[in-house]
Design a protein around this motif. Structure first.
Motif, PDB file in Angstrom:
ATOM      1  N   HIS A 110      -8.826   4.204  10.551  1.00 57.54           N
ATOM      2  CA  HIS A 110      -9.082   3.003  11.315  1.00 57.54           C
ATOM      3  C   HIS A 110     -10.400   2.363  10.730  1.00 57.54           C
ATOM      4  N   PRO A 111     -10.567   0.948  10.757  1.00 49.93           N
ATOM      5  CA  PRO A 111     -11.833   0.236  10.403  1.00 49.93           C
ATOM      6  C   PRO A 111     -12.963   0.833  11.141  1.00 49.93           C
ATOM      7  N   GLN A 123       0.847  -1.161   0.043  1.00 48.19           N
ATOM      8  CA  GLN A 123       0.022  -0.044   0.028  1.00 48.19           C
ATOM      9  C   GLN A 123       0.838   1.078  -0.040  1.00 48.19           C
ATOM     10  N   MET A 124       0.322   2.263  -0.659  1.00 46.16           N
ATOM     11  CA  MET A 124       1.357   3.411  -0.873  1.00 46.16           C
ATOM     12  C   MET A 124       0.638   4.970  -0.166  1.00 46.16           C
ATOM     13  N   LYS A 125       1.330   5.728   0.172  1.00 49.88           N
ATOM     14  CA  LYS A 125       1.024   6.974   0.715  1.00 49.88           C
ATOM     15  C   LYS A 125       0.767   7.686  -0.723  1.00 49.88           C
ATOM     16  N   ALA A 170      -8.098   0.062   5.813  1.00 51.01           N
ATOM     17  CA  ALA A 170      -8.579   1.355   6.411  1.00 51.01           C
ATOM     18  C   ALA A 170      -7.487   2.094   6.976  1.00 51.01           C
ATOM     19  N   LYS A 171      -6.832   2.724   5.957  1.00 50.97           N
ATOM     20  CA  LYS A 171      -5.623   3.608   6.462  1.00 50.97           C
ATOM     21  C   LYS A 171      -5.384   4.508   5.367  1.00 50.97           C
ATOM     22  N   LEU A 228     -13.838  -1.791  -4.480  1.00 53.49           N
ATOM     23  CA  LEU A 228     -13.528  -1.367  -3.000  1.00 53.49           C
ATOM     24  C   LEU A 228     -11.933  -2.019  -2.925  1.00 53.49           C
ATOM     25  N   PRO A 229     -11.205  -1.512  -1.923  1.00 53.12           N
ATOM     26  CA  PRO A 229      -9.637  -1.710  -1.884  1.00 53.12           C
ATOM     27  C   PRO A 229      -9.486  -3.213  -1.617  1.00 53.12           C
ATOM     28  N   CYS A 230      -9.967  -4.030  -1.226  1.00 55.23           N
ATOM     29  CA  CYS A 230      -9.854  -5.567  -0.959  1.00 55.23           C
ATOM     30  C   CYS A 230     -10.101  -5.937  -2.540  1.00 55.23           C
ATOM     31  N   GLN A 231     -11.116  -5.558  -3.290  1.00 54.10           N
ATOM     32  CA  GLN A 231     -11.220  -5.917  -4.642  1.00 54.10           C
ATOM     33  C   GLN A 231      -9.957  -5.641  -5.547  1.00 54.10           C
ATOM     34  N   VAL A 232      -9.642  -4.477  -5.448  1.00 55.89           N
ATOM     35  CA  VAL A 232      -8.322  -3.944  -6.045  1.00 55.89           C
ATOM     36  C   VAL A 232      -7.122  -4.814  -5.622  1.00 55.89           C
TER      37      VAL A 232
END
Length: 381
Positions: free
Chosen positions: A318-319, A61-63, A253-254, A157-161
């Motif tokens: 956060h989640p 994951q990237m900033k 979630a970040k 969604l992020p999980c799908q990406v």
């Protein structure tokens, strides 16, 4: 029960189903949680499912390197979108420049992923969807297109990406947009809500979950509440009561993001109210591919304070926090109780308050526009 990832932590991305050559994996939806269950009689222990699983192996994951708020300059796009229309505008520009877009739309009662090849096709993706979607089968098709040298933009969604990235590997022509997500319920929750009104999800042609900052569910132009009250489905959703178990421990979630671009609502924007009411989106850009997507699209983008944006979107640090009533609510739903009865049992004060408001509105004692809700400010009962 042998599962691909830790029990009850499956996000339902279904990449494991697509990669299994023996068709030995089945997604089990208990409403409380998803599980990718392995049929050990057919499994050959190749380990492909565990490797592709984004829960087991989340990609890097990237900033963000760019953060803005804004909207599509095309006012028709902006007006029809839930927020500022950035997703639709980017998708249209991508197709205009020779690419293909993959995202989610409602088809025969299922929120399926499909492809858009023309600007007209993009319309089916418009609007927020507060329910779990079904990417099954799409991963292989994306990989096939990339191998042919086609440009593909995946929006999900992020999980799908993350699942797409794990499945296809490092492909030059893959572009991704992750959506800021607060959690998603099983489609069975939506189905049970519609059943209260003698409606069938699988006969529904169109569903809308919100218009700009106004949250209300509408099915085939049928609305379930008066303008001063939020419906039971979205009240439960906004209180973080109905999500599947994995959402409360979301790895994405970040502030660091998984997509080339991240899109969401610019909650807490300091822009004038008349501009906000037309829809304002928040956009983070993490990569050069993300910069390319923004540069090729006709957008109005303005500077935004990063810390404020994160503060007003809790899913960026956060989640979602599990509601105290979640277990009671989901157990009652699983027992077959009517949706409105369960809401009354779990949230009696809110239910009765809404009932009184509905009666007063119908008697024309109170009037007003739509009730406005911001997800992160919604009262948690």
């Amino acid at each position: 029960m042998k599962t691909v990832c830790k029990e009850n932590q499956c996000a339902g991305c279904m990449a494991c189903i697509d990669i299994c050559s023996k068709k030995a994996i089945q997604l089990v939806d208990s409403i409380v949680a998803y599980n990718a269950v392995i049929d050990e009689n057919n499994c050959i222990n190749c380990g492909a499912c565990q490797k592709v699983c984004q829960e087991n192996n989340p990609p890097v994951q990237m900033k963000p390197i760019v953060w803005k708020e804004g909207w599509a300059n095309n006012q028709v796009i902006r007006e029809k979108s839930s927020s500022g229309g950035l997703a639709t505008a980017i998708e249209l520009a991508f197709i205009k420049n020779g690419g293909t877009v993959c995202s989610c739309s409602l088809k025969e009662g299922d929120f399926l992923f499909s492809f858009a090849y023309t600007e007209k096709d993009v319309a089916k993706f418009t609007g927020s969807k507060y329910v779990k979607s079904n990417p099954k089968g799409v991963y292989k098709k994306i990989l096939e297109k990339l191998k042919k040298g086609e440009k593909v933009l995946f929006v999900g969604l992020p999980c799908q990406v993350a699942a797409v990235k794990n499945f296809v590997g490092n492909k030059e022509n893959l572009y991704t947009i992750d959506l800021i997500c607060h959690g998603t319920p099983s489609p069975k929750i939506l189905e049970r809500f519609l059943n209260d009104y003698k409606l069938d999800l699988y006969s529904t042609q169109d569903i809308r979950f919100r218009v700009k900052t106004k949250f209300y569910l509408e099915s085939d132009q049928k609305r379930f509440t008066v303008p001063t009250v939020i419906d039971n489905y979205l009240m439960i959703f906004l209180n973080s009561t109905s999500y599947t178990e994995n959402c409360y421990e979301c790895k994405y979630a970040k502030q660091e993001r998984i997509g080339d671009i991240t899109l969401g609502d610019s909650w807490g924007s300091e822009l004038p109210e008349d501009i906000q009411s037309k829809g304002v989106s928040l956009v983070f850009c993490q990569t050069d591919n993300g910069k390319y997507l923004l540069e090729q699209t006709d957008l109005q983008l303005l500077d935004v304070d990063l810390e404020r944006a994160i503060t007003w979107n809790h899913q960026l640090h956060h989640p979602s926090v599990k509601s105290k009533q979640r277990e009671k609510f989901l157990n009652a739903i699983n027992e077959g109780k009517k949706f409105r009865q369960v809401v009354l049992t779990c949230y009696p004060k809110r239910y009765i308050k809404n009932l009184v408001k509905t009666i007063l509105y119908k008697m024309k004692i109170i009037r007003g526009g739509q009730v406005r809700y911001c997800i992160i400010l919604t009262e948690r009962i």
